[in-house]
Design an enzyme around this catalytic site. Structure first.
Site, short mmCIF file in Angstrom:
data_model
loop_
_atom_site.label_atom_id
_atom_site.label_comp_id
_atom_site.label_asym_id
_atom_site.label_seq_id
_atom_site.Cartn_x
_atom_site.Cartn_y
_atom_site.Cartn_z
N ARG A 15 0.81 -1.22 0.00
CA ARG A 15 0.00 0.00 0.00
C ARG A 15 0.84 1.27 0.00
O ARG A 15 0.47 2.29 0.60
CB ARG A 15 -0.97 0.02 1.19
CG ARG A 15 -1.94 -1.13 1.22
CD ARG A 15 -2.88 -1.12 0.02
NE ARG A 15 -3.75 -2.30 0.06
CZ ARG A 15 -3.45 -3.46 -0.51
NH1 ARG A 15 -2.33 -3.59 -1.20
NH2 ARG A 15 -4.27 -4.50 -0.43
N SER B 237 -10.84 1.09 3.60
CA SER B 237 -10.09 0.57 4.75
C SER B 237 -9.25 1.70 5.34
O SER B 237 -8.35 2.21 4.67
CB SER B 237 -9.20 -0.59 4.32
OG SER B 237 -9.99 -1.66 3.84
N GLU C 2 -4.35 4.60 6.40
CA GLU C 2 -4.13 4.50 4.96
C GLU C 2 -4.42 5.82 4.23
O GLU C 2 -3.70 6.17 3.30
CB GLU C 2 -4.98 3.37 4.37
CG GLU C 2 -4.64 3.06 2.93
CD GLU C 2 -5.23 1.75 2.46
OE1 GLU C 2 -5.45 1.62 1.25
OE2 GLU C 2 -5.44 0.86 3.29
#
Length: 364
Positions: free
Chosen positions: A174, A251, A356
């Site tokens: 990520r 998320s 994130e």
């Protein structure tokens, strides 16, 4: 803030459309964020010219396309928000090239409809095509880095525009070098695809099971896309204006990777608080063992819908990993909830969760 008149003078000839006092909550999937002056660029040429002009004038800028991975302060942004709205998509025999502002799920849908496989597991992810390499977006066992052929970038330090190879982008879980620097602007992306129309090998157990496949097998890309969209919708991960569970940044925390020398300590803490016989979901990772952030959040005492129906910001009622706006939340409410959840997981299990979304004007 920069006035619209000043900005119009500066950007005269650049091709951007300037608006003043735009609420950034209108441009983000979390639907929070204060006012800013906006310069909308509906072509790559306008985007390049606008960024170059603002950089030359040393005016702070914030790039927004789909707004699906942003948490912006209630005070807004003291500078210019550049809206990335170039949306052209070109399909090849074994590839797709999309401009940065193209809607990502529309890009995936176009490839599947054209009989091209590879991107189907990334169906339903909100946001723009240009954001995908920044985050190394991934879902259901597939990451952007595995399919990316090249990325077209504007180097803000030199003004140069060029295509770069994936090896230059420092991809990780990520993340990429693009995420941790403002030196480059993504203009377009190109992906290598499978002209047979077969999916990428199925690596995610839940998805393989519903498709009646063994892990590593493939299925027609269209069939996989249908099941991915169904699974994501069941978790509130497909945008729906009528469903507050989708008023989120997806998320909110990445799955933590625990170094091997700390893993016994973490597993012991889990056994103490959850039970010695509990099965902990673990996945191999290059730098250790990956744990499920959603699993940890729930076992730390934060159930779906936490902290309750009256809260302006809550965990999704469908998925504990999503922090959601129930209709009246401000950025401060999202921040407070994120801090509570992160502190609870760290206190109970000794694992620090990393957010994130990109934050603008707020600190988690």
């Amino acid at each position: 803030m920069v006035s619209s008149d000043q900005l119009r003078d500066l950007l005269s000839g650049a091709g951007a459309v300037v608006r003043e006092s735009v609420r950034l909550s209108e441009l983000t999937t979390l639907r929070v964020g204060g006012p800013a002056t906006l310069a909308e660029c509906d072509s790559t040429e306008a985007l390049i010219a606008t960024v170059r002009a603002l950089d030359a004038a040393e005016i702070p800028l914030l790039l927004i396309a789909g707004g699906s991975n942003l948490l912006i302060d209630d005070a807004g942004f003291d500078g210019v928000v550049v809206r990335v709205a170039n949306t052209a998509v070109e399909l090849g025999a074994d590839s797709v090239t999309a401009e940065a502002g193209a809607n990502w799920d529309a890009v995936v849908a176009a490839t599947v409809a054209a009989g091209l496989g590879g991107l189907e597991c990334l169906s339903g992810i909100p946001g723009s095509a240009g954001a995908t390499p920044v985050q190394n977006v991934g879902a259901y066992g597939v990451e952007v880095a595995a399919l990316l052929r090249r990325v077209r970038l504007l180097d803000r330090r030199t003004g140069e525009v060029r295509w770069v190879q994936p090896a230059e982008l420092g991809f990780g879980y990520r993340t990429s070098v693009l995420k941790h620097s403002d030196d480059a602007v993504v203009l377009a992306v190109e992906f290598a695809l499978d002209p047979s129309g077969e999916s990428a090998p199925l690596r995610y157990g839940e998805l393989a099971k519903v498709l009646g496949a063994a892990e590593g097998e493939t299925r027609p890309a269209a069939q996989v896309r249908t099941e991915v969209l169904r699974l994501r919708a069941g978790k509130g991960m497909v945008l729906d204006p009528a469903d507050n569970d989708t008023w989120s940044a997806g998320s909110f925390f990445t799955n933590p990777v625990v170094p091997e020398d700390r893993l016994p300590q973490v597993l012991a803490a889990i056994a103490e608080h959850v039970g010695a016989d509990v099965r902990v979901p673990t996945y191999p990772a290059p730098d250790g063992t990956k744990l499920s952030a959603g699993w940890l959040i729930e076992r730390a005492g934060f159930a779906k819908g936490f902290p309750g129906a009256e809260a302006a910001a809550r965990l999704s009622t469908k998925h504990t990993l999503a922090l959601t706006n129930r209709g009246s939340a401000r950025a401060a409410d999202i921040v407070a909830l994120a801090r509570t959840v992160r502190a609870g997981v760290e206190e109970r299990f000794g694992v620090s969760l990393e957010p994130e979304p990109v934050t603008v004007g707020v600190t988690l």
